[in-house]
Design a protein around this motif. Structure first.
Motif, PDB file in Angstrom:
ATOM      1  N   VAL A 179       0.852  -1.190   0.000  1.00  0.00           N
ATOM      2  CA  VAL A 179       0.000   0.000   0.000  1.00  0.00           C
ATOM      3  C   VAL A 179       0.889   1.243   0.000  1.00  0.00           C
ATOM      4  O   VAL A 179       1.844   1.327   0.777  1.00  0.00           O
ATOM      5  CB  VAL A 179      -0.912   0.029   1.254  1.00  0.00           C
ATOM      6  N   VAL A 180       0.572   2.182  -0.876  1.00  0.00           N
ATOM      7  CA  VAL A 180       1.258   3.476  -0.890  1.00  0.00           C
ATOM      8  C   VAL A 180       0.226   4.525  -0.449  1.00  0.00           C
ATOM      9  O   VAL A 180      -0.898   4.555  -0.952  1.00  0.00           O
ATOM     10  CB  VAL A 180       1.810   3.797  -2.300  1.00  0.00           C
ATOM     11  N   SER A 181       0.615   5.345   0.508  1.00  0.00           N
ATOM     12  CA  SER A 181      -0.317   6.328   1.070  1.00  0.00           C
ATOM     13  C   SER A 181       0.164   7.750   0.776  1.00  0.00           C
ATOM     14  O   SER A 181       1.084   8.251   1.425  1.00  0.00           O
ATOM     15  CB  SER A 181      -0.425   6.106   2.586  1.00  0.00           C
ATOM     16  N   PRO A 182      -0.455   8.402  -0.211  1.00  0.00           N
ATOM     17  CA  PRO A 182      -0.019   9.766  -0.549  1.00  0.00           C
ATOM     18  C   PRO A 182      -0.596  10.808   0.397  1.00  0.00           C
ATOM     19  O   PRO A 182      -1.719  10.671   0.883  1.00  0.00           O
ATOM     20  CB  PRO A 182      -0.586   9.992  -1.955  1.00  0.00           C
ATOM     21  N   GLY A 183       0.181  11.865   0.605  1.00  0.00           N
ATOM     22  CA  GLY A 183      -0.356  13.082   1.209  1.00  0.00           C
ATOM     23  C   GLY A 183      -0.964  13.932   0.101  1.00  0.00           C
ATOM     24  O   GLY A 183      -1.350  13.401  -0.947  1.00  0.00           O
ATOM     25  N   LEU A 184      -1.040  15.238   0.312  1.00  0.00           N
ATOM     26  CA  LEU A 184      -1.660  16.079  -0.717  1.00  0.00           C
ATOM     27  C   LEU A 184      -0.747  16.154  -1.945  1.00  0.00           C
ATOM     28  O   LEU A 184       0.406  16.599  -1.854  1.00  0.00           O
ATOM     29  CB  LEU A 184      -1.930  17.490  -0.182  1.00  0.00           C
ATOM     30  N   ILE A 185      -1.287  15.726  -3.077  1.00  0.00           N
ATOM     31  CA  ILE A 185      -0.523  15.674  -4.327  1.00  0.00           C
ATOM     32  C   ILE A 185      -1.273  16.513  -5.363  1.00  0.00           C
ATOM     33  O   ILE A 185      -2.494  16.345  -5.541  1.00  0.00           O
ATOM     34  CB  ILE A 185      -0.412  14.203  -4.833  1.00  0.00           C
ATOM     35  N   ASP A 186      -0.546  17.359  -6.051  1.00  0.00           N
ATOM     36  CA  ASP A 186      -1.159  18.236  -7.055  1.00  0.00           C
ATOM     37  C   ASP A 186      -1.468  17.417  -8.310  1.00  0.00           C
ATOM     38  O   ASP A 186      -0.580  17.137  -9.111  1.00  0.00           O
ATOM     39  CB  ASP A 186      -0.191  19.379  -7.382  1.00  0.00           C
ATOM     40  N   THR A 187      -2.726  16.998  -8.413  1.00  0.00           N
ATOM     41  CA  THR A 187      -3.158  16.199  -9.573  1.00  0.00           C
ATOM     42  C   THR A 187      -4.450  16.807 -10.131  1.00  0.00           C
ATOM     43  O   THR A 187      -5.051  17.683  -9.487  1.00  0.00           O
ATOM     44  CB  THR A 187      -3.470  14.727  -9.182  1.00  0.00           C
ATOM     45  N   PRO A 188      -4.913  16.313 -11.277  1.00  0.00           N
ATOM     46  CA  PRO A 188      -6.172  16.834 -11.826  1.00  0.00           C
ATOM     47  C   PRO A 188      -7.380  16.578 -10.920  1.00  0.00           C
ATOM     48  O   PRO A 188      -8.471  17.090 -11.189  1.00  0.00           O
ATOM     49  CB  PRO A 188      -6.307  16.064 -13.154  1.00  0.00           C
ATOM     50  N   ALA A 189      -7.191  15.806  -9.835  1.00  0.00           N
ATOM     51  CA  ALA A 189      -8.309  15.602  -8.899  1.00  0.00           C
ATOM     52  C   ALA A 189      -8.798  16.935  -8.330  1.00  0.00           C
ATOM     53  O   ALA A 189      -9.932  17.032  -7.862  1.00  0.00           O
ATOM     54  CB  ALA A 189      -7.881  14.669  -7.766  1.00  0.00           C
ATOM     55  N   TYR A 190      -7.926  17.975  -8.366  1.00  0.00           N
ATOM     56  CA  TYR A 190      -8.308  19.282  -7.808  1.00  0.00           C
ATOM     57  C   TYR A 190      -8.755  20.268  -8.890  1.00  0.00           C
ATOM     58  O   TYR A 190      -8.927  21.451  -8.615  1.00  0.00           O
ATOM     59  CB  TYR A 190      -7.135  19.859  -6.988  1.00  0.00           C
ATOM     60  N   ASP A 191      -8.946  19.764 -10.118  1.00  0.00           N
ATOM     61  CA  ASP A 191      -9.309  20.661 -11.220  1.00  0.00           C
ATOM     62  C   ASP A 191     -10.664  21.338 -11.019  1.00  0.00           C
ATOM     63  O   ASP A 191     -10.918  22.399 -11.605  1.00  0.00           O
ATOM     64  CB  ASP A 191      -9.323  19.892 -12.560  1.00  0.00           C
ATOM     65  N   ASP A 192     -11.530  20.710 -10.226  1.00  0.00           N
ATOM     66  CA  ASP A 192     -12.862  21.305 -10.028  1.00  0.00           C
ATOM     67  C   ASP A 192     -12.845  22.456  -9.030  1.00  0.00           C
ATOM     68  O   ASP A 192     -13.832  23.173  -8.900  1.00  0.00           O
ATOM     69  CB  ASP A 192     -13.854  20.244  -9.519  1.00  0.00           C
ATOM     70  N   PHE A 193     -11.743  22.599  -8.285  1.00  0.00           N
ATOM     71  CA  PHE A 193     -11.665  23.703  -7.326  1.00  0.00           C
ATOM     72  C   PHE A 193     -11.464  25.019  -8.085  1.00  0.00           C
ATOM     73  O   PHE A 193     -10.771  25.050  -9.104  1.00  0.00           O
ATOM     74  CB  PHE A 193     -10.444  23.527  -6.410  1.00  0.00           C
ATOM     75  N   ALA A 194     -12.029  26.086  -7.550  1.00  0.00           N
ATOM     76  CA  ALA A 194     -11.697  27.414  -8.083  1.00  0.00           C
ATOM     77  C   ALA A 194     -10.208  27.641  -7.825  1.00  0.00           C
ATOM     78  O   ALA A 194      -9.694  27.181  -6.791  1.00  0.00           O
ATOM     79  CB  ALA A 194     -12.524  28.474  -7.359  1.00  0.00           C
TER      80      ALA A 194
END
Ligand code: NAP
Length: 238
Positions: free
Chosen positions: A172-187
């Motif tokens: 198991v790999v456990s990431p912290g906050l990673i800048d990915t397109p998962a945040y594209d919906d945020f302003a």
């Protein structure tokens, strides 16, 4: 280190973010990478960013029939990496009702469970399975209990499966906050505000990149003595 030349690696979630970064890395090691996700357009776009032997298939890991079709089409695989998620269980327990949490489990933890079950008949007997959990399950942060529950389920299933499925190596790999397109919906300002506030609390003073997580995934896939490991790539969040 296992040689990935001509090894077939399936990455469910490989059309974006950390999954795509993993596909890029493993392809340069000579692996045949198969990326899978729901949207054909995203898969097509991702393929253009992978140099090496690569293929793409649509799958929805919340649907057992879709998974069964994927594996029947692919046949043998050597390694399975699951990075997919569309889970959104951010917020206070006061705001997340049971149905919302159940949906979050559906969109991540149960998808992992179903994917592993579907893969087993096709996975090399001494291959590997790599699962992505998340730092919310490793650090106590108010407003992330839902994320903690969903990702904690993955962390814990990974540990037990490493024993049960050996000699398949489960990690198991456990990431912290990673800048990915998962945040594209945020302003843009909301995203920057979140990143800045998290970065301030980290030893490294910044959020992570997809490739930094992909490097850890590459390590557990190729290191034949790593089994049952839980690796935190979180900039020191704990
Ligand atoms: N980014 C972070 O800060 C962070 C922090 C901690 C943990 N994590 C975890 O790390 C993993 C990777 O995150 P990421 O930010 O790289 O994600 P991402 O950029 O949002 O990419 C998610 C991938 O999963 C696919 N996907 C989503 N739902 C799916 C489904 N039902 N069936 C099949 N594929 C599906 C997506 O493609 P389609 O939408 O086309 O299906 C996409 O390829 C996730 O498990 C996430 O929970 C992320």
């Amino acid at each position: 280190m296992e040689n990935l030349q001509n090894q077939r690696v399936l990455i469910i979630g490989g059309s974006n973010g950390m999954g795509l970064a993993t596909a890029q890395r493993l392809a340069t090691q000579g692996a045949e990478v198969i990326i899978a996700g729901r949207a054909q357009a995203r898969l097509d776009a991702a393929l253009k960013h992978i140099s090496g032997k690569a293929g793409a298939y649509t799958v929805d890991f919340s649907d057992e029939a879709s998974l069964a079709q994927l594996f029947a089409t692919l046949g043998r695989i050597d390694h399975l990496v699951i990075t997919a998620s569309s889970s959104a269980a951010w917020g206070s327990i006061r705001d997340i009702d049971g149905a919302a949490l159940a949906k979050a489990f559906e969109q991540k933890a149960l998808g992992y469970w179903r994917s592993i079950r579907a893969a087993l008949p096709y996975l090399r007997k001494d291959g590997s399975i790599t699962l992505l959990s998340g730092a919310a399950s490793r650090v106590a942060i108010a407003g992330t209990a839902g994320l903690a529950a969903v990702n904690g389920a993955i962390t814990q299933m990974g540990q037990a499966l490493a024993k049960e499925l050996a000699p398949i190596r489960v990690n198991v790999v456990s990431p912290g906050l990673i800048d990915t397109p998962a945040y594209d919906d945020f302003a843009p300002e909301a995203k920057q505000g979140l990143f800045d506030s998290i970065a301030k609390g980290l030893h490294v003073g910044r959020v992570g990149t997809s490739d930094e997580v992909a490097q850890a995934i590459e390590f557990v896939v190729t290191n034949g003595f790593t089994a049952g490991a839980l690796i935190d790539i979180d900039g020191g969040a704990r």
